[in-house]
Structures are given as C-alpha cells and as structure tokens.
Design an enzyme around this catalytic site. Structure first.
Site, PDB file in Angstrom:
ATOM      1  N   GLN A 148      -8.224   5.244   1.683  1.00  0.00           N
ATOM      2  CA  GLN A 148      -7.525   4.584   0.467  1.00  0.00           C
ATOM      3  C   GLN A 148      -6.707   5.595  -0.236  1.00  0.00           C
ATOM      4  O   GLN A 148      -5.868   4.904  -0.860  1.00  0.00           O
ATOM      5  CB  GLN A 148      -8.717   3.917  -0.380  1.00  0.00           C
ATOM      6  CG  GLN A 148      -9.531   2.944   0.592  1.00  0.00           C
ATOM      7  CD  GLN A 148     -10.547   2.243  -0.237  1.00  0.00           C
ATOM      8  OE1 GLN A 148     -10.990   2.540  -1.400  1.00  0.00           O
ATOM      9  NE2 GLN A 148     -10.517   0.698   0.227  1.00  0.00           N
ATOM     10  N   ASN A 187       0.697  -1.266   0.023  1.00  0.00           N
ATOM     11  CA  ASN A 187      -0.139  -0.193  -0.132  1.00  0.00           C
ATOM     12  C   ASN A 187       0.711   1.315  -0.031  1.00  0.00           C
ATOM     13  O   ASN A 187       0.250   2.393  -0.463  1.00  0.00           O
ATOM     14  CB  ASN A 187      -0.853   0.165   1.301  1.00  0.00           C
ATOM     15  CG  ASN A 187      -1.692   1.391   1.423  1.00  0.00           C
ATOM     16  OD1 ASN A 187      -2.447   1.732   0.608  1.00  0.00           O
ATOM     17  ND2 ASN A 187      -1.294   2.088   2.461  1.00  0.00           N
ATOM     18  N   HIS A 192      -6.354  -0.422   2.813  1.00  0.00           N
ATOM     19  CA  HIS A 192      -6.196   0.963   2.445  1.00  0.00           C
ATOM     20  C   HIS A 192      -5.836   1.102   1.015  1.00  0.00           C
ATOM     21  O   HIS A 192      -5.458   1.984   0.371  1.00  0.00           O
ATOM     22  CB  HIS A 192      -4.916   1.533   3.049  1.00  0.00           C
ATOM     23  CG  HIS A 192      -5.115   1.655   4.656  1.00  0.00           C
ATOM     24  ND1 HIS A 192      -5.576   2.716   5.344  1.00  0.00           N
ATOM     25  CD2 HIS A 192      -5.039   0.672   5.379  1.00  0.00           C
ATOM     26  CE1 HIS A 192      -5.802   2.650   6.547  1.00  0.00           C
ATOM     27  NE2 HIS A 192      -5.606   1.208   6.739  1.00  0.00           N
ATOM     28  N   ASP A 230      -0.638  -6.618   3.609  1.00  0.00           N
ATOM     29  CA  ASP A 230      -0.700  -5.700   4.570  1.00  0.00           C
ATOM     30  C   ASP A 230      -1.515  -4.379   4.248  1.00  0.00           C
ATOM     31  O   ASP A 230      -1.532  -3.968   3.129  1.00  0.00           O
ATOM     32  CB  ASP A 230       0.912  -5.203   5.033  1.00  0.00           C
ATOM     33  CG  ASP A 230       0.887  -3.994   6.176  1.00  0.00           C
ATOM     34  OD1 ASP A 230       0.573  -4.352   7.214  1.00  0.00           O
ATOM     35  OD2 ASP A 230       1.097  -2.897   5.893  1.00  0.00           O
ATOM     36  N   ASP A 259       1.718   7.018   0.262  1.00  0.00           N
ATOM     37  CA  ASP A 259       0.692   6.155  -0.176  1.00  0.00           C
ATOM     38  C   ASP A 259       0.759   5.916  -1.832  1.00  0.00           C
ATOM     39  O   ASP A 259       0.737   6.839  -2.654  1.00  0.00           O
ATOM     40  CB  ASP A 259      -0.938   6.575   0.092  1.00  0.00           C
ATOM     41  CG  ASP A 259      -1.755   5.578   0.171  1.00  0.00           C
ATOM     42  OD1 ASP A 259      -1.628   4.756   0.699  1.00  0.00           O
ATOM     43  OD2 ASP A 259      -2.578   5.637  -0.719  1.00  0.00           O
ATOM     44  N   GLU A 279      -5.489  -8.149   5.192  1.00  0.00           N
ATOM     45  CA  GLU A 279      -5.281  -7.457   6.589  1.00  0.00           C
ATOM     46  C   GLU A 279      -6.368  -6.386   6.345  1.00  0.00           C
ATOM     47  O   GLU A 279      -6.147  -5.319   5.937  1.00  0.00           O
ATOM     48  CB  GLU A 279      -4.240  -6.931   7.042  1.00  0.00           C
ATOM     49  CG  GLU A 279      -4.316  -6.506   8.319  1.00  0.00           C
ATOM     50  CD  GLU A 279      -3.698  -5.225   8.788  1.00  0.00           C
ATOM     51  OE1 GLU A 279      -3.701  -4.635   9.786  1.00  0.00           O
ATOM     52  OE2 GLU A 279      -3.326  -4.437   7.918  1.00  0.00           O
TER      53      GLU A 279
HETATM   54  C1  ARE Z   1       5.504   3.669  12.875  1.00  0.00           C
HETATM   55  C2  ARE Z   1       5.293   4.628  14.225  1.00  0.00           C
HETATM   56  C3  ARE Z   1       4.077   5.661  13.697  1.00  0.00           C
HETATM   57  C4  ARE Z   1       4.763   6.577  12.688  1.00  0.00           C
HETATM   58  C5  ARE Z   1       4.986   5.865  11.506  1.00  0.00           C
HETATM   59  C6  ARE Z   1       5.603   6.434  10.435  1.00  0.00           C
HETATM   60  O1  ARE Z   1       4.778   3.713  15.171  1.00  0.00           O
HETATM   61  O2  ARE Z   1       4.242   6.529  14.988  1.00  0.00           O
HETATM   62  O3  ARE Z   1       3.766   7.625  12.269  1.00  0.00           O
HETATM   63  O4  ARE Z   1       5.799   4.723  11.870  1.00  0.00           O
HETATM   64  O5  ARE Z   1       6.924   7.125  10.868  1.00  0.00           O
HETATM   65  C7  ARE Z   1       3.431  -0.718  11.506  1.00  0.00           C
HETATM   66  C8  ARE Z   1       3.166  -0.113  13.111  1.00  0.00           C
HETATM   67  C9  ARE Z   1       3.464   1.191  13.335  1.00  0.00           C
HETATM   68  C10 ARE Z   1       4.484   1.875  12.344  1.00  0.00           C
HETATM   69  C11 ARE Z   1       4.436   1.332  10.918  1.00  0.00           C
HETATM   70  C12 ARE Z   1       5.332   1.974  10.017  1.00  0.00           C
HETATM   71  O6  ARE Z   1       2.104  -1.042  13.722  1.00  0.00           O
HETATM   72  O7  ARE Z   1       3.437   1.573  14.592  1.00  0.00           O
HETATM   73  O8  ARE Z   1       4.218   3.351  12.402  1.00  0.00           O
HETATM   74  O9  ARE Z   1       4.437  -0.186  10.869  1.00  0.00           O
HETATM   75  O10 ARE Z   1       6.497   1.776  10.246  1.00  0.00           O
HETATM   76  C13 ARE Z   1      -4.710   0.666  10.721  1.00  0.00           C
HETATM   77  C14 ARE Z   1      -4.609  -0.101   9.354  1.00  0.00           C
HETATM   78  C15 ARE Z   1      -3.932  -1.472   9.653  1.00  0.00           C
HETATM   79  C16 ARE Z   1      -2.641  -1.225  10.092  1.00  0.00           C
HETATM   80  C17 ARE Z   1      -2.821  -0.416  11.720  1.00  0.00           C
HETATM   81  C18 ARE Z   1      -1.470  -0.492  12.356  1.00  0.00           C
HETATM   82  O11 ARE Z   1      -5.915  -0.214   8.795  1.00  0.00           O
HETATM   83  O12 ARE Z   1      -3.812  -1.892   8.284  1.00  0.00           O
HETATM   84  O13 ARE Z   1      -3.483   0.650  11.352  1.00  0.00           O
HETATM   85  N1  ARE Z   1      -1.651  -2.693  10.247  1.00  0.00           N
HETATM   86  C19 ARE Z   1      -1.009  -3.153   9.294  1.00  0.00           C
HETATM   87  C20 ARE Z   1       0.118  -3.807   9.886  1.00  0.00           C
HETATM   88  C21 ARE Z   1       0.977  -2.913  11.112  1.00  0.00           C
HETATM   89  C22 ARE Z   1       1.775  -1.787  10.133  1.00  0.00           C
HETATM   90  C23 ARE Z   1       1.065  -1.419   8.921  1.00  0.00           C
HETATM   91  C24 ARE Z   1      -0.176  -2.134   8.543  1.00  0.00           C
HETATM   92  C25 ARE Z   1       1.725  -0.481   7.963  1.00  0.00           C
HETATM   93  O14 ARE Z   1      -0.163  -4.873  10.624  1.00  0.00           O
HETATM   94  O15 ARE Z   1       1.912  -3.508  11.818  1.00  0.00           O
HETATM   95  O16 ARE Z   1       2.108  -0.547  10.964  1.00  0.00           O
HETATM   96  O17 ARE Z   1       2.249  -1.007   7.170  1.00  0.00           O
HETATM   97  C26 ARE Z   1      -8.978   1.056  13.719  1.00  0.00           C
HETATM   98  C27 ARE Z   1      -9.210   1.155  12.144  1.00  0.00           C
HETATM   99  C28 ARE Z   1      -8.020   0.304  11.531  1.00  0.00           C
HETATM  100  C29 ARE Z   1      -6.776   0.898  12.034  1.00  0.00           C
HETATM  101  C30 ARE Z   1      -6.673   0.768  13.756  1.00  0.00           C
HETATM  102  C31 ARE Z   1      -5.306   1.228  14.175  1.00  0.00           C
HETATM  103  O18 ARE Z   1      -9.345  -0.161  13.972  1.00  0.00           O
HETATM  104  O19 ARE Z   1     -10.461   0.711  11.813  1.00  0.00           O
HETATM  105  O20 ARE Z   1      -8.089   0.438  10.043  1.00  0.00           O
HETATM  106  O21 ARE Z   1      -5.686   0.136  11.700  1.00  0.00           O
HETATM  107  O22 ARE Z   1      -7.738   1.464  14.199  1.00  0.00           O
HETATM  108  O23 ARE Z   1      -5.192   0.808  15.549  1.00  0.00           O
HETATM  109 CA    CA Z   2      -3.680   3.624  -0.230  1.00  0.00          CA
END
Ligand code: ARE
Ligand code: CA
Length: 473
Positions: free
Chosen positions: A165, A114, A208, A204, A174, A230
């Site tokens: 998205q 994404n 989005h 992942d 993005d 996911e």
């Molecule tokens: C890190 C720092 C952030 C900083 C960012 C950029 O923690 O503070 O802003 O870097 O510098 C993982 C970590 C994040 C990390 C990110 C990038 O979890 O902490 O950020 O990597 O390094 C949404 C999404 C869902 C996502 C979750 C986290 O919809 O897809 O947020 N999950 C996946 C993975 C994660 C990963 C990412 C995506 C990014 O599993 O591990 O992040 O690749 C509601 C909404 C959900 C939302 C949720 C958030 O429920 O409905 O959509 O999930 O809240 O808690």
């Molecule tokens: Ca997107």
C-alpha cells in the site's frame, strides 16, 4: 430495425412464441460491459444498440491525461486530471455520458487514484510538463509515499501489507493517501468525474490504497454513486475489506471458469461448494475476463472465441453477482494498442457482427458484446432473475443447470454427443434454444415433456439455453 427486435418479431410470427413482461431490474440482472479502449465517440454511438440489447452500464478506460507513448497502458499513468486523452476530449467524454444516458445506459469510468506516472520526467498527452514526483497544480514531492522498504521503492512482497500500500506498483509514483492535501485533490477529481454525469467509478488498484483512507476519499460522493473496487485477493489483502464502500470484482470466478476449459472437465461447476470463498453475490461483479487477465492468461481471451462465447453464456446463466461482459481488440504483443494515423485510438466497426470468427488478427475489434448468443443470454439472465440454481446435471464434459421454473442451461464441452434426460422445473411446452437461434427459432426448438423432463441429444462442444420468455403456448 434493431437486431433483437427482428429476432423477437420473427419468433412471434413464425412460432407464435409469447414474450413475457420485462422483469424488474435488480442486482443480478444489471448487465455491464467493459468496452476496453473504446474511444468516447464510439461508445456514444454504440449506446443505442447496447440499450436495445439489454445492457445497463458500460465501464470505460481511464479518461484523464496520461504519459505519451504507443502502448494501451499509458492510460494508467496519469499526469494531470484534465479529461483529455487518446480516447477523446472532455467535450466528447461529456457527450458520451449524455447520449448514453439518453438511452438509459450508465457510464462507469476508470479512476486511477493510487498513483501517477513512472516516468522520471516528460510532457503529457495534453501538454502538461511533469516529473515523477511533481505534477503542476496537483502534487509535489511531499505528496508521495517514499516507502523505503525495498531497494527501488517498488512492491516486491505481496504478503507485506505496508509494502503493497505504500510502495510503488510497477514503479508508479505512489500517492500518500493519508495526507489531507492529497485526499482533497483526489476528492475533487472524483467530483469532477461525477459532474460529467457518470454513474460511478472503478477504483483502479484499490488494493494498493489502505481501505480506511479510500473510504475517506469516497465519503463525500453522492449516495447513489456506484463504486467498483479492483482488489485481486492475495496474501492478507482481500476484496471483503473494501466492500463496505462498493462492489468488488470476484477474480476467482474467471479463473475457475477458465479451469473447466483447460481441463475439458466441467462437472464440478455443478457443486454447490464451488461458491465457498467467493464474495457474497450482492457485493460481487462477476466476469470472465478483463484487460489484465486476458493478457496474463489467467482467464479466457479472444484467442479461443468459441470458448469465450461459452464462458460468457455460463456467466449470464448462473445469476452470480452483477455480470460484466468484456469487449476489446485482438493483439499479439502485450503492449499493442490500435492507433489510427492521427495517434488516436481507432474506432471499432461492429455493425455486421453477430457471432464469433474462428480467429482474429492483431488490431481487429472483436465486438463480443454484439454476439447474438450473448444478447439472447442477457434475456435469459433477466428472465431467470432471482431464481435459485436447481436441477443441476454433471458428467465429465457436461454441466446442466436449472433456474427453478424459469430456464435451463446445458453445456457439453466434451468431444462426443450426450443424450440428456434431465428433470427440470419447467412447465411442459416447446421452447426456443436461445443459445443457438441467431435469426429465428425454426430449427432450434426444444421440448419439455409433460413430466418436465428435458430429453435432448446435445452435440459435442455445444450449449443450449431455454427460458420461459420464449415458450410456445
Ligand atoms: C507498464 C509496464 C511495466 C512498467 C510500468 C511502469 O508494463 O513493465 O513497470 O508500465 O513504467 C497497467 C498495465 C501495466 C502497466 C501499467 C502502467 O497492466 O502493464 O505497466 O498500467 O502503465 C497488480 C495490482 C492491480 C493491477 C495489476 C496490473 O494489484 O491493481 O497488478 N491492475 C490495475 C489495472 C492495470 C494497470 C494498473 C492497475 C496500474 O487493471 O491494467 O496496469 O494502474 C497478483 C497480485 C495482484 C497483482 C497481480 C499482477 O495476483 O495479488 O495484486 O495485480 O499479481 O499480475
Ligand atoms: Ca498506494
């Protein structure tokens, strides 16, 4: 000799239990484990054990080049699609896929498609120089969405589909997944992953990416490719919008399981209405936690090892979805990653693990997938495959559940013993309580009377599980 074989052999000699034939593999007894942050060499070394314990697939962390830095989440900020990371080299990744495959274990790898990084500029783990919108040989500024819907281009309102998205998740640049050049680059990355021999990918942040665009990105993959989306349900976006092109995790499941332990009341687990609103079982991956939910405390975690063990047993007992177990490390700080003195992810040592410890300190690998009760519950899952939930029992801290004539599971999360007298569909006989029998069955026999009634005083904070595979004749 492998642990499960010792266990089975002991049972045969000591109790005369008979082993049933392996049931055919089907959806609900296709058992996976997320080995979060396990390096490639360590996964390769674990696959022999996993195969013997009855696992079918492993979900790995993302394999591509990432930003530098200590936190675990650097792996979710791609800077190129070189398979070079703190988790291992491309050669090590391929060796892992090959050697796990030799043991019959499939690898599902995490595909971050994404977005790229959130950094203004930098040099990646494998030496790639990048800026937030320019990744040499892959993308330039015109390949990214520039949503301009929020002040800093970041997602703020999860009820606005366009924002979710096309704006930036957590500030991560993005990708414009409607643009043919971007689609072509992502297709070739996925092909490259599949060429290593992996069985499939976790998408992942699938939520989005607009589902029809994601379908185009995935359309040329070989038909047998396993795709896992996911998609955390929220606002107008739901996992059902993605299940045409793959399975999806049912996030309501882990939240629901956690709620029983938070309240110490589990009786409602026996209500059939509990499943309404869940993804259909054949579309779902069921789980009790993952790396996000264990950190944001919306699901169980290593912090309550005994509860984690119970939750895993319930997951395996119920037969909903394709179960994915979870095995990772302890942490105090959200960002913490276990790094060795070369800056690589350290290697777990699980050899002596058969049961949970009372607690863990930051950096310890927990090895949940090695707990004997969990391995025995994998066998329960396979023995009860395709059977309906029957003969439920409920009372404040009590949840009992039959799987027709194939097994019965009972848990008491309350703080007092409970005298159970439960009608089952099990043939009469002496069964082995596989939840508690870690070495052998001697002290863990449970009788089903001629009238198929289970009469048993179940102590406080205990579970029991019996299945037809371990029944005295
Ligand atoms: C890190 C720092 C952030 C900083 C960012 C950029 O923690 O503070 O802003 O870097 O510098 C993982 C970590 C994040 C990390 C990110 C990038 O979890 O902490 O950020 O990597 O390094 C949404 C999404 C869902 C996502 C979750 C986290 O919809 O897809 O947020 N999950 C996946 C993975 C994660 C990963 C990412 C995506 C990014 O599993 O591990 O992040 O690749 C509601 C909404 C959900 C939302 C949720 C958030 O429920 O409905 O959509 O999930 O809240 O808690
Ligand atoms: Ca997107």
């Amino acid at each position: 000799m492998r642990p499960i074989a010792i266990f089975a052999a002991l049972l045969l000699t000591l109790t005369g239990c008979t082993q049933a034939q392996d049931p055919p593999k089907s959806h609900e007894s296709n058992i996976g484990v997320q080995l979060f942050m396990w390096n490639w060499n360590s996964i390769a070394a674990e696959c022999e054990f996993l195969a013997q314990a009855g696992y079918d697939w492993v979900l790995t962390s993302p394999p591509q080049e990432h930003i530098t830095g200590d936190p675990w989440w650097v792996h979710y900020q791609p800077v190129s699609y070189e398979l070079q990371s703190r988790l291992g080299t491309e050669a090590q990744f391929k060796e892992m896929v090959q050697s796990c495959g030799d043991h019959g274990i499939e690898i599902i790898t995490d595909a971050v498609i994404n977005h790229m990084s959130a950094q203004d500029s930098g040099v990646g783990y494998f030496g790639t120089e990048f800026s937030k919108s320019v990744y040499p040989g892959l993308y330039n500024e015109s390949d990214f969405h520039n949503c301009q819907l929020t002040a800093n281009n970041q997602i703020l309102n999860y009820n606005n589909v366009l924002e979710v998205q096309s704006c930036e998740l957590l500030g991560l640049s993005d990708l414009n997944t409607s643009k043919p050049e971007v689609i072509a680059t992502l297709k070739s990355y996925l092909e490259k992953l599949l060429d290593t021999g992996v069985a499939g990918v976790r998408i992942d942040a699938a939520k989005h990416i607009y589902a029809p665009e994601l379908a185009v990105i995935l359309e040329d993959l070989p038909e047998a490719t396993v795709v896992m989306h996911e998609v955390i349900a929220g606002g107008p976006l739901q996992p059902e919008q993605y299940t045409d092109t793959g399975l999806a995790w049912e996030f309501e499941y882990p939240a629901n399981i956690k709620s029983y332990f938070d309240s110490n009341v589990i009786s409602s687990a026996a209500n059939a209405s509990r499943w309404s609103g869940y993804l259909p079982s054949t579309d779902a991956i069921s789980f009790i936690t993952n790396h996000d939910t264990e950190r944001n405390r919306s699901a169980l975690s290593f912090r309550e090892p005994k509860v984690f063990e119970f939750g895993t047993a319930i997951l395996l007992a119920e037969g909903y979805g394709s179960p994915q177990l979870y095995s990772a490390y302890a942490f105090d700080d959200y960002d913490f990653a276990p790094i060795d003195n070369r800056g690589l992810i350290s290697s777990p040592d699980c050899d002596s693990v058969v049961a949970p410890n009372a607690s863990y300190t930051q950096g310890e690998w927990i090895c949940q997938h090695r707990w004997q009760s969990t391995i025995n519950m994998i066998e329960f899952r396979k023995q009860t495959d395709g059977k309906q939930i029957t003969n439920t029992k409920k009372d404040r801290g009590i949840f009992g559940m039959g799987r027709e004539d194939a097994g019965y599971f009972l848990i008491n999360i309350g703080n007092a013993a409970y005298s159970a007298e439960i009608e089952t569909m099990l043939p009469p006989g002496v069964y082995c309580d596989v939840y508690n029998a870690v070495e052998d069955c001697d002290s863990y026999k449970i009788e089903i009377d001629d009238d198929s009634i289970l009469r048993f005083e179940i102590p406080a904070e205990t579970a029991i599980a019996i299945h037809r595979g371990l029944l005295d004749q």
